[in-house]
Design a protein around this motif. Structure first.
Motif, PDB file in Angstrom:
ATOM      1  N   ALA A 105     -18.285   4.298  11.345  1.00  0.00           N
ATOM      2  CA  ALA A 105     -18.057   4.933  12.680  1.00  0.00           C
ATOM      3  C   ALA A 105     -16.649   5.234  13.255  1.00  0.00           C
ATOM      4  N   ARG A 106     -15.796   4.931  12.137  1.00  0.00           N
ATOM      5  CA  ARG A 106     -14.182   5.415  12.597  1.00  0.00           C
ATOM      6  C   ARG A 106     -14.187   6.984  12.484  1.00  0.00           C
ATOM      7  N   GLU A 107     -14.804   7.366  11.578  1.00  0.00           N
ATOM      8  CA  GLU A 107     -14.784   9.115  11.689  1.00  0.00           C
ATOM      9  C   GLU A 107     -15.387   9.661  12.884  1.00  0.00           C
ATOM     10  N   LEU A 108     -16.379   8.923  13.365  1.00  0.00           N
ATOM     11  CA  LEU A 108     -17.007   9.590  14.644  1.00  0.00           C
ATOM     12  C   LEU A 108     -16.038   9.253  15.841  1.00  0.00           C
ATOM     13  N   LEU A 109     -15.429   8.301  15.813  1.00  0.00           N
ATOM     14  CA  LEU A 109     -14.425   8.089  17.028  1.00  0.00           C
ATOM     15  C   LEU A 109     -13.138   9.154  16.792  1.00  0.00           C
ATOM     16  N   ASN A 110     -12.929   9.286  15.599  1.00  0.00           N
ATOM     17  CA  ASN A 110     -11.761  10.275  15.097  1.00  0.00           C
ATOM     18  C   ASN A 110     -12.111  11.711  15.550  1.00  0.00           C
ATOM     19  N   ARG A 111     -13.350  12.192  15.495  1.00  0.00           N
ATOM     20  CA  ARG A 111     -13.894  13.312  15.512  1.00  0.00           C
ATOM     21  C   ARG A 111     -14.312  13.635  17.059  1.00  0.00           C
ATOM     22  N   HIS A 112     -14.224  12.558  17.828  1.00  0.00           N
ATOM     23  CA  HIS A 112     -14.505  12.414  19.349  1.00  0.00           C
ATOM     24  C   HIS A 112     -16.070  13.102  19.394  1.00  0.00           C
ATOM     25  N   GLU A 113     -16.790  12.631  18.513  1.00  0.00           N
ATOM     26  CA  GLU A 113     -18.221  13.077  18.568  1.00  0.00           C
ATOM     27  C   GLU A 113     -18.898  12.200  19.901  1.00  0.00           C
ATOM     28  N   LEU A 114     -20.298  12.760  20.105  1.00  0.00           N
ATOM     29  CA  LEU A 114     -20.891  12.183  21.266  1.00  0.00           C
ATOM     30  C   LEU A 114     -21.559  11.126  20.601  1.00  0.00           C
ATOM     31  N   ILE A 115     -21.342   9.852  20.880  1.00  0.00           N
ATOM     32  CA  ILE A 115     -21.832   8.667  20.287  1.00  0.00           C
ATOM     33  C   ILE A 115     -22.315   7.434  21.598  1.00  0.00           C
ATOM     34  N   ARG A 116     -23.440   6.817  21.209  1.00  0.00           N
ATOM     35  CA  ARG A 116     -23.571   5.723  21.889  1.00  0.00           C
ATOM     36  C   ARG A 116     -23.032   4.457  21.725  1.00  0.00           C
ATOM     37  N   VAL A 117     -22.562   3.731  22.870  1.00  0.00           N
ATOM     38  CA  VAL A 117     -21.626   2.596  22.994  1.00  0.00           C
ATOM     39  C   VAL A 117     -22.468   1.471  23.716  1.00  0.00           C
ATOM     40  N   ALA A 118     -22.703   0.284  22.767  1.00  0.00           N
ATOM     41  CA  ALA A 118     -23.408  -0.779  23.441  1.00  0.00           C
ATOM     42  C   ALA A 118     -22.362  -1.696  24.169  1.00  0.00           C
ATOM     43  N   THR A 119     -22.380  -2.223  25.457  1.00  0.00           N
ATOM     44  CA  THR A 119     -21.599  -3.152  25.803  1.00  0.00           C
ATOM     45  C   THR A 119     -21.901  -4.040  27.090  1.00  0.00           C
ATOM     46  N   LYS A 120     -21.289  -5.039  27.294  1.00  0.00           N
ATOM     47  CA  LYS A 120     -21.497  -5.819  28.528  1.00  0.00           C
ATOM     48  C   LYS A 120     -20.457  -5.408  29.317  1.00  0.00           C
ATOM     49  N   TYR A 121     -19.790  -4.602  29.251  1.00  0.00           N
ATOM     50  CA  TYR A 121     -18.697  -4.293  30.195  1.00  0.00           C
ATOM     51  C   TYR A 121     -18.738  -2.680  30.233  1.00  0.00           C
ATOM     52  N   PRO A 122     -19.696  -1.990  31.078  1.00  0.00           N
ATOM     53  CA  PRO A 122     -19.591  -0.701  31.157  1.00  0.00           C
ATOM     54  C   PRO A 122     -18.455   0.092  31.841  1.00  0.00           C
ATOM     55  N   LYS A 123     -17.943  -0.614  32.612  1.00  0.00           N
ATOM     56  CA  LYS A 123     -16.897   0.023  33.387  1.00  0.00           C
ATOM     57  C   LYS A 123     -15.477   0.038  32.595  1.00  0.00           C
ATOM     58  N   ILE A 124     -15.503  -1.149  31.774  1.00  0.00           N
ATOM     59  CA  ILE A 124     -13.996  -1.016  30.869  1.00  0.00           C
ATOM     60  C   ILE A 124     -14.491   0.330  30.037  1.00  0.00           C
ATOM     61  N   ALA A 125     -15.668   0.210  29.352  1.00  0.00           N
ATOM     62  CA  ALA A 125     -16.013   1.184  28.044  1.00  0.00           C
ATOM     63  C   ALA A 125     -15.856   2.484  28.889  1.00  0.00           C
ATOM     64  N   LYS A 126     -16.258   2.925  29.842  1.00  0.00           N
ATOM     65  CA  LYS A 126     -16.129   3.969  30.677  1.00  0.00           C
ATOM     66  C   LYS A 126     -14.666   4.585  30.609  1.00  0.00           C
ATOM     67  N   LYS A 141     -25.777  -0.536  28.866  1.00  0.00           N
ATOM     68  CA  LYS A 141     -25.472  -1.841  29.129  1.00  0.00           C
ATOM     69  C   LYS A 141     -26.290  -2.972  28.548  1.00  0.00           C
ATOM     70  N   MET A 142     -25.575  -3.698  27.866  1.00  0.00           N
ATOM     71  CA  MET A 142     -26.415  -4.916  27.281  1.00  0.00           C
ATOM     72  C   MET A 142     -25.971  -6.238  27.928  1.00  0.00           C
ATOM     73  N   HIS A 143     -26.854  -7.221  27.499  1.00  0.00           N
ATOM     74  CA  HIS A 143     -26.631  -8.755  28.109  1.00  0.00           C
ATOM     75  C   HIS A 143     -26.500  -9.843  27.219  1.00  0.00           C
ATOM     76  N   GLY A 144     -27.179  -9.416  25.828  1.00  0.00           N
ATOM     77  CA  GLY A 144     -27.048 -10.572  24.793  1.00  0.00           C
ATOM     78  C   GLY A 144     -26.369 -10.399  23.672  1.00  0.00           C
ATOM     79  N   SER A 145     -26.341 -10.787  22.355  1.00  0.00           N
ATOM     80  CA  SER A 145     -25.269 -10.559  21.302  1.00  0.00           C
ATOM     81  C   SER A 145     -25.435  -8.933  21.090  1.00  0.00           C
ATOM     82  N   ILE A 146     -24.192  -8.412  21.296  1.00  0.00           N
ATOM     83  CA  ILE A 146     -23.916  -6.978  21.316  1.00  0.00           C
ATOM     84  C   ILE A 146     -23.951  -6.621  19.958  1.00  0.00           C
TER      85      ILE A 146
END
Length: 220
Positions: A105-126, A141-146
């Motif tokens: 997934a490193r490549e996708l981050l480097n290329r700024h691709e449109l990806i899905r991000v799972a997190t309990k912290y949507p505000k921080i992620a955004k 937004k998730m609640h359990g084991s991310i």
């Protein structure tokens, strides 16, 4: 003299905070009774009250003045976005908020691709993806084991708290980017800060001194 009320995050942060306060001579014997059913603990002599709450509720209690002072992880302060003064980094509960996933997934981050991000912290992620990286992502937004999300293909990456990284390693995931360092912080209600300025200021100064001494000891 009115009571100063502390809201502490249940669990390790509360015990660490009480240990620290004890070094300043601020004790609350009632809280040591593991079988107590009490919700509010009082130190009559010093006119202090303490209660335990779930992390995300601590900033709420402090914002609305139900507690003058709170101790909570920085992740919660940022995620909850309440109107409180963050006055002190207590230096324990250290960890990092990170973007994690499979190495691929490193490549996708480097290329700024449109990806899905799972997190309990949507505000921080955004805040991180939109304002720091200027990368458009879909946040789930998730609640359990991310960690499950990238493994079952729900998301390419996750934004989560990393302490040792062992859970990640066990699941074939790695830290790809660091969002921010985290630790326990002391927060104060803005009105209390004005009304009880002397008492709160003295407490902050004493804690600061204690932290400094601790750091100097560690340095030697």
């Amino acid at each position: 003299m009115r009571y100063l009320t502390f809201a502490l995050t249940k669990g390790r942060l509360a015990s660490k905070t009480l240990e620290m306060l004890e070094k300043l001579g601020i004790t609350c014997e009632e809280m040591k009774d593991k079988n107590s059913r009490k919700l509010i603990f009082v130190n009559e002599e010093l006119k202090l009250k303490f209660f335990l709450a779930k992390g995300p509720d601590v900033p709420t209690y402090v914002e609305y003045g139900a507690a003058d002072i709170g101790v909570v992880g920085r992740d919660t302060i940022v995620e909850e976005g309440r109107k409180v003064h963050e006055v002190l980094d207590l230096g324990f509960g250290k960890c990092r908020m990170c973007v994690c996933g499979h190495e691929t997934a490193r490549e996708l981050l480097n290329r700024h691709e449109l990806i899905r991000v799972a997190t309990k912290y949507p505000k921080i992620a955004k805040e991180y993806f939109y304002n720091k990286k200027h990368q458009t992502v879909e946040i789930i937004k998730m609640h359990g084991s991310i960690e499950l999300a990238p493994i079952v293909g729900l998301s390419e990456v996750i934004v989560d708290i990393v302490e040792t990284g062992s859970t990640l390693r066990e699941n074939g995931l790695v830290v790809l980017e660091e969002v921010c360092p985290l630790s326990a912080r002391m927060i104060v209600n803005p009105v209390s800060m004005r009304m009880e300025n002397e008492r709160i200021k003295e407490l902050i100064q004493n804690l600061r001194k204690l932290l400094q001494e601790g750091n100097e000891k560690d340095a030697h």
